[in-house]
Design a protein around this motif. Structure first.
Motif, PDB file in Angstrom:
ATOM      1  N   SER A  74     -53.300   9.426 -34.409  1.00 41.22           N
ATOM      2  CA  SER A  74     -52.578  10.231 -33.791  1.00 41.22           C
ATOM      3  C   SER A  74     -52.155   9.854 -32.582  1.00 41.22           C
ATOM      4  O   SER A  74     -50.775  10.062 -32.032  1.00 41.22           O
ATOM      5  CB  SER A  74     -52.964  11.731 -33.747  1.00 41.22           C
ATOM      6  OG  SER A  74     -52.988  12.298 -35.196  1.00 41.22           O
ATOM      7  N   ALA A 130     -41.893   4.958 -33.339  1.00 43.89           N
ATOM      8  CA  ALA A 130     -41.522   4.794 -34.773  1.00 43.89           C
ATOM      9  C   ALA A 130     -40.114   3.599 -34.536  1.00 43.89           C
ATOM     10  O   ALA A 130     -40.244   2.790 -35.450  1.00 43.89           O
ATOM     11  CB  ALA A 130     -40.973   6.115 -35.540  1.00 43.89           C
ATOM     12  N   ALA A 174     -49.703   6.869 -32.555  1.00 47.73           N
ATOM     13  CA  ALA A 174     -48.442   7.378 -32.960  1.00 47.73           C
ATOM     14  C   ALA A 174     -47.650   8.127 -32.165  1.00 47.73           C
ATOM     15  O   ALA A 174     -46.457   8.351 -32.321  1.00 47.73           O
ATOM     16  CB  ALA A 174     -48.429   8.089 -34.415  1.00 47.73           C
ATOM     17  N   GLY A 175     -48.459   8.798 -31.177  1.00 47.00           N
ATOM     18  CA  GLY A 175     -47.950   9.524 -30.065  1.00 47.00           C
ATOM     19  C   GLY A 175     -47.583  10.957 -30.028  1.00 47.00           C
ATOM     20  O   GLY A 175     -47.062  11.674 -29.419  1.00 47.00           O
ATOM     21  N   LYS A 176     -48.975  11.651 -30.610  1.00 46.45           N
ATOM     22  CA  LYS A 176     -48.988  13.155 -30.885  1.00 46.45           C
ATOM     23  C   LYS A 176     -49.338  13.551 -29.380  1.00 46.45           C
ATOM     24  O   LYS A 176     -50.307  13.078 -28.681  1.00 46.45           O
ATOM     25  CB  LYS A 176     -49.825  13.442 -31.784  1.00 46.45           C
ATOM     26  CG  LYS A 176     -49.748  14.885 -32.033  1.00 46.45           C
ATOM     27  CD  LYS A 176     -50.843  15.312 -33.234  1.00 46.45           C
ATOM     28  CE  LYS A 176     -50.494  16.812 -33.644  1.00 46.45           C
ATOM     29  NZ  LYS A 176     -51.328  17.440 -34.711  1.00 46.45           N
ATOM     30  N   PHE A 229     -45.578   3.231 -37.897  1.00 50.28           N
ATOM     31  CA  PHE A 229     -45.515   4.188 -39.002  1.00 50.28           C
ATOM     32  C   PHE A 229     -46.976   4.556 -39.202  1.00 50.28           C
ATOM     33  O   PHE A 229     -48.072   3.872 -39.288  1.00 50.28           O
ATOM     34  CB  PHE A 229     -45.142   3.341 -40.159  1.00 50.28           C
ATOM     35  CG  PHE A 229     -44.969   4.282 -41.319  1.00 50.28           C
ATOM     36  CD1 PHE A 229     -43.561   5.179 -41.682  1.00 50.28           C
ATOM     37  CD2 PHE A 229     -46.027   4.585 -42.409  1.00 50.28           C
ATOM     38  CE1 PHE A 229     -43.685   5.922 -42.612  1.00 50.28           C
ATOM     39  CE2 PHE A 229     -45.760   5.522 -43.215  1.00 50.28           C
ATOM     40  CZ  PHE A 229     -44.688   6.227 -43.390  1.00 50.28           C
ATOM     41  N   LEU A 230     -46.998   5.903 -39.179  1.00 48.74           N
ATOM     42  CA  LEU A 230     -48.409   6.632 -39.528  1.00 48.74           C
ATOM     43  C   LEU A 230     -48.251   7.548 -40.741  1.00 48.74           C
ATOM     44  O   LEU A 230     -47.250   8.182 -41.055  1.00 48.74           O
ATOM     45  CB  LEU A 230     -48.869   7.641 -38.331  1.00 48.74           C
ATOM     46  CG  LEU A 230     -49.717   8.620 -38.661  1.00 48.74           C
ATOM     47  CD1 LEU A 230     -51.038   7.869 -38.982  1.00 48.74           C
ATOM     48  CD2 LEU A 230     -49.841   9.624 -37.548  1.00 48.74           C
ATOM     49  N   SER A 231     -48.915   6.899 -41.827  1.00 45.15           N
ATOM     50  CA  SER A 231     -49.023   7.665 -43.017  1.00 45.15           C
ATOM     51  C   SER A 231     -49.983   9.004 -42.856  1.00 45.15           C
ATOM     52  O   SER A 231     -51.221   8.638 -42.451  1.00 45.15           O
ATOM     53  CB  SER A 231     -49.600   6.800 -44.244  1.00 45.15           C
ATOM     54  OG  SER A 231     -49.594   7.567 -45.392  1.00 45.15           O
ATOM     55  N   PHE A 232     -49.579  10.019 -43.093  1.00 45.41           N
ATOM     56  CA  PHE A 232     -50.183  11.168 -42.617  1.00 45.41           C
ATOM     57  C   PHE A 232     -51.284  11.563 -43.835  1.00 45.41           C
ATOM     58  O   PHE A 232     -51.259  11.530 -44.862  1.00 45.41           O
ATOM     59  CB  PHE A 232     -49.362  12.654 -42.370  1.00 45.41           C
ATOM     60  CG  PHE A 232     -48.820  12.552 -41.189  1.00 45.41           C
ATOM     61  CD1 PHE A 232     -47.858  11.588 -40.573  1.00 45.41           C
ATOM     62  CD2 PHE A 232     -48.799  13.761 -40.299  1.00 45.41           C
ATOM     63  CE1 PHE A 232     -47.408  11.537 -39.378  1.00 45.41           C
ATOM     64  CE2 PHE A 232     -48.430  13.793 -38.966  1.00 45.41           C
ATOM     65  CZ  PHE A 232     -47.482  12.848 -38.469  1.00 45.41           C
ATOM     66  N   ASP A 245     -42.028   8.536 -26.684  1.00 44.11           N
ATOM     67  CA  ASP A 245     -41.950   9.785 -27.277  1.00 44.11           C
ATOM     68  C   ASP A 245     -42.584   9.117 -28.817  1.00 44.11           C
ATOM     69  O   ASP A 245     -42.371   8.017 -29.149  1.00 44.11           O
ATOM     70  CB  ASP A 245     -40.798  10.307 -27.508  1.00 44.11           C
ATOM     71  CG  ASP A 245     -40.705  11.256 -26.159  1.00 44.11           C
ATOM     72  OD1 ASP A 245     -41.501  11.763 -25.652  1.00 44.11           O
ATOM     73  OD2 ASP A 245     -39.349  11.347 -26.160  1.00 44.11           O
ATOM     74  N   PRO A 246     -43.141  10.105 -29.967  1.00 42.50           N
ATOM     75  CA  PRO A 246     -43.487   9.364 -31.067  1.00 42.50           C
ATOM     76  C   PRO A 246     -42.180   8.813 -31.908  1.00 42.50           C
ATOM     77  O   PRO A 246     -42.346   7.621 -32.437  1.00 42.50           O
ATOM     78  CB  PRO A 246     -43.669  10.888 -31.981  1.00 42.50           C
ATOM     79  CG  PRO A 246     -44.204  11.873 -30.825  1.00 42.50           C
ATOM     80  CD  PRO A 246     -43.223  11.333 -29.422  1.00 42.50           C
TER      81      PRO A 246
END
Lengths: 249, 437
Positions: free
Chosen positions: A45, A76, A48-50, A81-84, A71-72
């Motif tokens: 996270s 991107a 990815a920028g949370k 790319f973050l696969s949740f 920013d997220p």
């Protein structure tokens, strides 16, 4: 590609990441393993920028550029790319429309026009076929009422569409049966090339039979405590994590 | 002179002008007395605690507009759902406009209340149904006292009307301020089906106050879908009263889309008189600036084995205010009913307000009643999910709000209407989503 230097991150003043160092080069696959609560998902996270997490120290560099203030969506656009682990349900927005929006927003950030509809359709068809995704599935509302496996496959579909430089797969194997796991892994392998990189976060060695890592890292209590080759994953599968703890002491 | 006094004195002239033998003459006299006694509701009344009419009652409304109020089709076409695929009952400043309308008497009567009140052949229906389910509260009574025009829809048994009916009330703005009081009567016979779309639309920035009453009677196994499109200008206010009387196995659904207007008050009252009725009350409210919408609902479960479903979604920006006051009343005899009520709200601005008040009064002991109410901001995890896919904050918010409101649209059975409402939602949310919804 991705360089993480002495990364410390907190959530609500609680230290989660306590000095992570990681160097992922183009063409590599890194696996991050570790017990529950060790900080694996937090690391994903944070990269990815949370904004729930605060970086208190250290750097996250993507191709030499510090991205920790971005920013997220900007990350991107730069190819992360973050696969949740738990993809969010978005009723009323179809898989197709969502991915179209994502791709065109990314193009817009690069000063490109929307992808022509025909080209988009062709791409969608190609990637859906690769992941053995039924066409009907694409017109369903994003993740709404999807099974665990469908959600994960849809994540990899989006990844295939977006062709990121760095993909982080956060427990993509959870909720997948063996057939789905093979399809997903096969999809990831097809996307893999010498210019991109993958970080696989997982509890189990199982996925790593199919997505073979160049390096395996063990994350415990917010730190990478051990790194090794893919054999380390087998050792963890067999012996658990306690022996590492003992080693540390 | 206050609006109340003006109305009371005008009533005398109105009475003189009407023909004496009107079948509803006595109803009117009783109704004006009720209004005289009760006056306009104030915030002291529990049901009006969060909605003050003060600001809209100050205007000097014209009660009987002049008749030279022609409007051109090209200017109003966009407010129609279809040019040919719907029946239309169009009123301009409260007066029927035959040029813009398309009525029918073929398989069913889709025409005017004024004809129904004046022609002998409609007398039995008027006597059986008119003002029979409407309650004698002050504003409904005010409407009854002045009732002379509106839609009259009567669908005989076993008839499934071939196209939807649009009831459209235009206000031209030829008067500085106008009070309109349409009165609709909808009678749907046994096993008959009808879809109705109702819209109030002002064409200028002059003040409009509409005090509308609609009575719906659904006989055995009848099926009624009623859509209310509330997207008026910020100079227009609406107080709507819709009463539905349901007989055995009937289904009545009212979908309310509240996007516009200055002040809107929706009073929906459902009465289930037979077993196995289903009542559905859905709403999407998207407000901004100083808009105010108050949904006041009542589902009265009188008979056993019935269902009711209420689902209201609201998105409030700026200093807009919303009210949801939903009451479910279950009589002692109404065993085995399933009553469900949901009200979810998103406040986008710190100044926006929602007052939500679910009320359940249950006198039966074997029922399933549930209610849920949420007030919140947009889901942070969902925002992060979308942003991590490259979708900017503004677009992500819009997509989420759209997704939030969207499931209420699932019940919309007219594709063109669904498309239009979708488009309105996207417009209201203020962003181009980059694809056709």
């Amino acid at each position: 590609m991705l360089k993480i230097k002495n990364l410390h991150a907190t959530v609500e003043d609680k230290d989660i990441l306590k000095g992570i160092n990681l160097d992922v080069k183009p063409g590599e696959v890194h696996a991050i393993m570790g017990p529950n609560g060790s900080g694996k998902s937090t690391l994903a996270s944070v990269v990815a920028g949370k904004d729930e997490f605060e970086i208190t120290n250290g750097e996250v560099l993507l191709e030499g550029e510090d991205i920790s203030e971005l920013d997220p969506e900007e990350r991107a656009h730069k190819g992360i790319f973050l696969s949740f682990q738990y993809p969010v349900e978005i009723p009323g927005v179809s898989v197709t429309n969502f991915i179209k929006t994502a791709i065109n927003e990314t193009r817009k950030s690069k000063g490109l026009k929307d992808m022509p509809a025909g080209e988009m359709l062709k791409l969608i068809k190609e990637k859906a076929d690769m992941l053995e995704i039924d066409r009907k599935f694409l017109s369903r509302s994003l993740n709404e009422g999807f099974s665990g496996g469908e959600k994960k496959r849809n994540e990899i579909f989006q990844m295939a569409m977006m062709e990121p430089k760095l993909a982080i797969l956060d427990e993509t194997d959870s909720g997948l049966d063996i057939d789905a796991l093979k399809i997903v892994a096969n999809g990831v392998n097809k996307l893999k090339n010498d210019d991109n990189a993958v970080i696989v976060i997982t509890h189990y060695q199982r996925l790593l039979d199919y997505i073979v890592p160049d390096y395996v890292h063990v994350l415990m209590d917010g730190k990478i405590v051990k790194s090794g080759s893919k054999e380390l994953a087998y050792e963890l599968e067999e012996k658990g994590y306690d022996w590492i703890k003992e080693e540390l002491v | 002179m206050s609006l109340k006094d003006k109305l009371l004195s005008s009533y005398i002239a109105f009475e003189d002008y009407l023909e004496d033998d009107s079948p509803i003459h006595d109803l009117r006299s009783d109704a004006i007395k009720t209004f005289e006694n009760q006056g306009f509701p104030t915030k002291k009344e529990e049901a009006w605690k969060y909605t003050s009419l003060n600001s809209i009652l100050k205007e000097d409304y014209s009660l009987f507009p002049k008749k030279d109020n022609d409007i051109q089709l090209k200017d109003v076409k966009r407010y129609f759902l279809h040019e040919i695929d719907t029946y239309k009952i169009v009123f301009v400043d409260g007066i029927y406009n035959s040029f813009l309308s398309e009525t029918t008497h073929d398989k069913a009567d889709v025409c005017l209340l004024s004809s129904a009140l004046s022609k002998d052949k409609y007398k039995p229906i008027v006597e059986t149904y008119f003002n029979k389910v409407a309650k004698n509260n002050s504003l409904t009574s005010l409407n009854t006292a002045f009732a002379k025009e509106g839609a009259y829809i009567s669908i005989p048994k076993h008839v499934e009307l071939d196209k939807p009916i649009e009831i459209i009330n235009f206000a031209t703005g030829n008067e500085t301020a106008i009070l309109l009081q349409p009165r609709n009567l909808v009678v749907v016979g046994e096993n008959a089906q009808v879809q109705i779309i109702e819209r109030h639309q002002s064409l200028s920035d002059n003040a409009v106050l509409t005090n509308s009453v609609t009575e719906i009677f659904a006989e055995k196994r009848a099926h009624v879908d009623f859509y209310k499109i509330q997207n008026d200008r910020s100079s227009a206010s609406l107080i709507d009263h819709t009463y539905a009387n349901q007989e055995r196995d009937s289904i009545v659904k009212v979908h309310t889309f509240s996007f516009g207007g200055k002040l809107t008050r929706n009073n929906l009252n459902f009465y289930q008189n037979g077993e196995h009725c289903d009542s559905v009350l859905n709403g999407i409210t998207i407000l901004e600036k100083k808009q105010h919408v108050d949904h006041n609902t009542l589902v009265h479960h009188i008979s056993p084995n019935c269902e009711s479903h209420q689902d209201y979604k609201g998105i409030f920006d700026d200093s807009s205010t919303g009210v949801f006051n939903g009451k479910v009343y279950v009589e002692k005899e109404a065993q085995k009913i399933d009553a469900f009520q949901k009200n979810n709200n998103i406040l986008i601005s710190d100044k926006a307000t929602i007052n939500a008040k679910p009320q359940l009064e249950i006198f039966a002991d074997d029922v399933k009643c549930s209610h849920g109410c949420t007030i919140g901001q947009l889901d942070e995890d969902a925002m992060f999910y979308m942003r991590s896919r490259g979708i900017g904050q503004k677009e992500a918010r819009a997509l989420l709000m759209y997704a939030f409101a969207n499931n209420v649209l699932e019940g919309v059975k007219i594709p063109e209407l669904k498309r239009r409402v979708n488009k309105l939602i996207a417009q209201k949310i203020g962003v181009n989503l980059g694809f056709d919804l």
